[in-house]
Design a protein around this motif. Structure first.
Motif, PDB file in Angstrom:
ATOM      1  N   ARG A 200       0.849  -1.193   0.000  1.00 22.14           N
ATOM      2  CA  ARG A 200       0.000   0.000   0.000  1.00 22.14           C
ATOM      3  C   ARG A 200       0.884   1.243   0.000  1.00 22.14           C
ATOM      4  O   ARG A 200       1.947   1.278   0.615  1.00 22.14           O
ATOM      5  CB  ARG A 200      -0.914   0.017   1.224  1.00 22.14           C
ATOM      6  N   ARG A 201       0.415   2.264  -0.679  1.00 25.86           N
ATOM      7  CA  ARG A 201       1.216   3.480  -0.865  1.00 25.86           C
ATOM      8  C   ARG A 201       1.636   4.098   0.469  1.00 25.86           C
ATOM      9  O   ARG A 201       2.793   4.459   0.662  1.00 25.86           O
ATOM     10  CB  ARG A 201       0.425   4.474  -1.711  1.00 25.86           C
ATOM     11  N   GLY A 202       0.703   4.219   1.416  1.00 26.45           N
ATOM     12  CA  GLY A 202       1.029   4.825   2.703  1.00 26.45           C
ATOM     13  C   GLY A 202       2.047   4.023   3.481  1.00 26.45           C
ATOM     14  O   GLY A 202       2.948   4.571   4.133  1.00 26.45           O
ATOM     15  N   GLU A 203       1.936   2.713   3.411  1.00 24.57           N
ATOM     16  CA  GLU A 203       2.849   1.797   4.080  1.00 24.57           C
ATOM     17  C   GLU A 203       4.262   1.964   3.512  1.00 24.57           C
ATOM     18  O   GLU A 203       5.258   2.065   4.250  1.00 24.57           O
ATOM     19  CB  GLU A 203       2.337   0.387   3.803  1.00 24.57           C
ATOM     20  N   LEU A 208      10.068   2.913   3.255  1.00 23.79           N
ATOM     21  CA  LEU A 208      11.062   2.777   2.194  1.00 23.79           C
ATOM     22  C   LEU A 208      12.439   3.311   2.584  1.00 23.79           C
ATOM     23  O   LEU A 208      13.470   2.741   2.202  1.00 23.79           O
ATOM     24  CB  LEU A 208      10.559   3.472   0.922  1.00 23.79           C
ATOM     25  N   GLU A 209      12.486   4.392   3.345  1.00 21.51           N
ATOM     26  CA  GLU A 209      13.776   4.949   3.752  1.00 21.51           C
ATOM     27  C   GLU A 209      14.563   3.957   4.609  1.00 21.51           C
ATOM     28  O   GLU A 209      15.798   3.869   4.499  1.00 21.51           O
ATOM     29  CB  GLU A 209      13.578   6.262   4.504  1.00 21.51           C
ATOM     30  N   ASP A 210      13.891   3.190   5.454  1.00 28.49           N
ATOM     31  CA  ASP A 210      14.579   2.175   6.259  1.00 28.49           C
ATOM     32  C   ASP A 210      15.194   1.091   5.365  1.00 28.49           C
ATOM     33  O   ASP A 210      16.300   0.616   5.631  1.00 28.49           O
ATOM     34  CB  ASP A 210      13.607   1.536   7.254  1.00 28.49           C
ATOM     35  N   PHE A 211      14.498   0.727   4.305  1.00 27.09           N
ATOM     36  CA  PHE A 211      15.027  -0.266   3.376  1.00 27.09           C
ATOM     37  C   PHE A 211      16.248   0.291   2.634  1.00 27.09           C
ATOM     38  O   PHE A 211      17.258  -0.405   2.481  1.00 27.09           O
ATOM     39  CB  PHE A 211      13.935  -0.677   2.376  1.00 27.09           C
ATOM     40  N   LEU A 235       1.780  -0.074  -8.274  1.00 30.67           N
ATOM     41  CA  LEU A 235       2.825   0.730  -7.638  1.00 30.67           C
ATOM     42  C   LEU A 235       4.198   0.514  -8.274  1.00 30.67           C
ATOM     43  O   LEU A 235       5.189   1.075  -7.800  1.00 30.67           O
ATOM     44  CB  LEU A 235       2.899   0.426  -6.138  1.00 30.67           C
ATOM     45  N   GLU A 236       4.253  -0.260  -9.347  1.00 30.88           N
ATOM     46  CA  GLU A 236       5.549  -0.589  -9.945  1.00 30.88           C
ATOM     47  C   GLU A 236       6.284   0.658 -10.432  1.00 30.88           C
ATOM     48  O   GLU A 236       7.468   0.867 -10.116  1.00 30.88           O
ATOM     49  CB  GLU A 236       5.358  -1.562 -11.110  1.00 30.88           C
ATOM     50  N   ALA A 237       5.621   1.515 -11.192  1.00 29.19           N
ATOM     51  CA  ALA A 237       6.275   2.705 -11.736  1.00 29.19           C
ATOM     52  C   ALA A 237       6.751   3.627 -10.612  1.00 29.19           C
ATOM     53  O   ALA A 237       7.861   4.186 -10.675  1.00 29.19           O
ATOM     54  CB  ALA A 237       5.307   3.446 -12.662  1.00 29.19           C
ATOM     55  N   GLU A 238       5.936   3.772  -9.586  1.00 33.46           N
ATOM     56  CA  GLU A 238       6.298   4.639  -8.465  1.00 33.46           C
ATOM     57  C   GLU A 238       7.534   4.106  -7.729  1.00 33.46           C
ATOM     58  O   GLU A 238       8.432   4.875  -7.353  1.00 33.46           O
ATOM     59  CB  GLU A 238       5.112   4.745  -7.506  1.00 33.46           C
ATOM     60  N   ARG A 240       9.872   2.166  -9.005  1.00 29.47           N
ATOM     61  CA  ARG A 240      11.034   2.345  -9.876  1.00 29.47           C
ATOM     62  C   ARG A 240      11.586   3.769  -9.744  1.00 29.47           C
ATOM     63  O   ARG A 240      12.802   3.975  -9.670  1.00 29.47           O
ATOM     64  CB  ARG A 240      10.661   2.065 -11.335  1.00 29.47           C
ATOM     65  N   GLU A 241      10.678   4.728  -9.708  1.00 29.27           N
ATOM     66  CA  GLU A 241      11.094   6.131  -9.590  1.00 29.27           C
ATOM     67  C   GLU A 241      11.759   6.391  -8.233  1.00 29.27           C
ATOM     68  O   GLU A 241      12.807   7.037  -8.150  1.00 29.27           O
ATOM     69  CB  GLU A 241       9.875   7.041  -9.766  1.00 29.27           C
ATOM     70  N   LYS A 242      11.170   5.872  -7.158  1.00 27.21           N
ATOM     71  CA  LYS A 242      11.680   6.138  -5.816  1.00 27.21           C
ATOM     72  C   LYS A 242      13.026   5.457  -5.545  1.00 27.21           C
ATOM     73  O   LYS A 242      13.784   5.905  -4.691  1.00 27.21           O
ATOM     74  CB  LYS A 242      10.650   5.696  -4.763  1.00 27.21           C
TER      75      LYS A 242
END
Length: 381
Positions: A200-203, A208-211, A235-238, A240-242
């Motif tokens: 989920r986007r919020g999750e 993500l920063e911890d990863f 959420l794949e494209a997002e 990839r960008e992040k």
């Protein structure tokens, strides 16, 4: 001549696609056991493909997150009333509520007040063993039986004063039948690390920063792993960008086939807490579980009573999967814990042995849908 008996009628209530998958399986198995049985209620695409007409489109009530629910609250409240009135009008022989407890339990209370003798069955136990345990006793007033998909849940409900329950097995465990799991005792030549920041986007925004930082520390400490990150297609494209500018860039894989291949090839994983931890255990992938609370859940953290959020730990009733929550999510610790899992030794061996125990405790001789249908028929009024 005796009058012919009327076919039994089951009213099913689902609130989202995951519940519809269980509902479609249940409908098929009910019809095998009693070919003339009538199924009705709220249905998603899977149940509708089997001829079950839906009272309304379940997209009306399929929302997640506090803000989304608040925005749709008038519609949801109206649909609770619509569903309860339809059940009372149709007078079924049993009502089966599938997941979506915030919606289905409110329907159950209204139905119980009007049809006190109709059995009401809950398919999937709410996580009363993890937080707000008082819900178990409250359920007993309007739910007669629970179809539990985790082996410890019947005992947990009994201890908390909840309704009786039958363990039917987890559909995920059954899906593993026939899958050849590699021998995980040795590390593969590629040394593959799996990252699962959430679906989920919020999750993902929270985690993500911890990863990223954990990967960075692993690299600084001289580790060279192949890194795979399965993404849900939306959420794949997002993702990839992040992750494009990460010092250690993961390979993004998408879809069920990509995820399955990644799980088979992984030597270890770092994952956001959730059902995926159990899935990794069934694939025999050693894992570290992490989670950060959003602002709302943080305010209500005192309601969380479970000793662990990792399902393999709950099933085995001991610590198998290490986990860190909130401020204890420290990338430096995570990097060192992953190093322990990515080499042959006691840390890795202990998890693999624990996963064998989890699989054994979850094993059932028959599919969950068959046991669910048999239990429902046994409870018909």
């Amino acid at each position: 001549m005796p009058e012919p008996t009327k076919p039994r009628r089951i009213y099913l209530v689902v609130g989202e696609v995951s519940g519809d998958i269980l509902g479609a399986d249940l409908v098929e198995q009910l019809r095998i056991l009693q070919p003339d049985i009538e199924c009705m209620g709220l249905a998603g695409p899977g149940m509708q493909a089997l001829g079950v007409k839906s009272l309304f489109d379940i997209e009306d009530i399929s929302v997640m997150g506090f803000s989304a629910v608040a925005a749709r609250l008038p519609v949801i409240l109206r649909r609770i009333g619509d569903t309860a009135r339809d059940i009372v009008e149709k007078q079924p022989d049993a009502v089966v509520l599938i997941d979506s407890p915030d919606f289905t339990h409110r329907v159950a209370r209204k139905v119980r007040a009007r049809l006190p003798t109709v059995p009401i069955i809950k398919y999937i136990c709410p996580s009363v063993w993890a937080w707000r345990p008082g819900r178990a006793k409250a359920m007993a007033a309007h739910i007669d039986h629970v179809l539990a998909i985790l082996p410890f849940e019947p005992d947990a409900l009994k201890e908390l004063g909840g309704p009786a329950a039958t363990y039917i097995g987890h559909p995920m465990a059954r899906r593993m039948d026939g899958i050849a799991i590699p021998d995980r005792t040795a590390i593969s030549p590629e040394k593959t690390l799996l990252l699962l920041p959430g679906s989920r986007r919020g999750e993902i925004a929270l985690m993500l920063e911890d990863f990223r930082r954990t990967l960075e520390i692993l690299h600084e400490r001289g580790n060279r792993f192949r890194v795979l990150l399965p993404a849900v297609p939306k959420l794949e494209a997002e993702l990839r960008e992040k992750t494009a500018a990460w010092p250690v860039k993961p390979e993004i894989v998408s879809g069920d086939a990509g995820k399955h291949a990644a799980f088979l090839s992984a030597d270890a994983a770092l994952a956001t807490s959730g059902t995926v931890i159990l899935e990794l255990a069934l694939y025999k992938v050693p894992v570290i579980s992490i989670y950060r609370l959003d602002w709302l859940l943080h305010r209500f953290r005192h309601l969380i009573t479970g000793w662990t959020a990792a399902l393999p730990n709950l099933i085995a009733d001991r610590v198998i999967v290490p986990e860190r929550v909130g401020d204890m999510v420290r990338p430096g610790w995570l990097a060192r814990a992953i190093e322990g899992l990515m080499r042959e030794g006691p840390e890795r061996e202990a998890q693999l042995a624990g996963f064998e125990e989890v699989a054994e405790r979850m094993r059932q001789e028959e599919p969950a849908g068959v046991l669910a249908a048999r239990t429902v028929i046994s409870l018909l009024k």
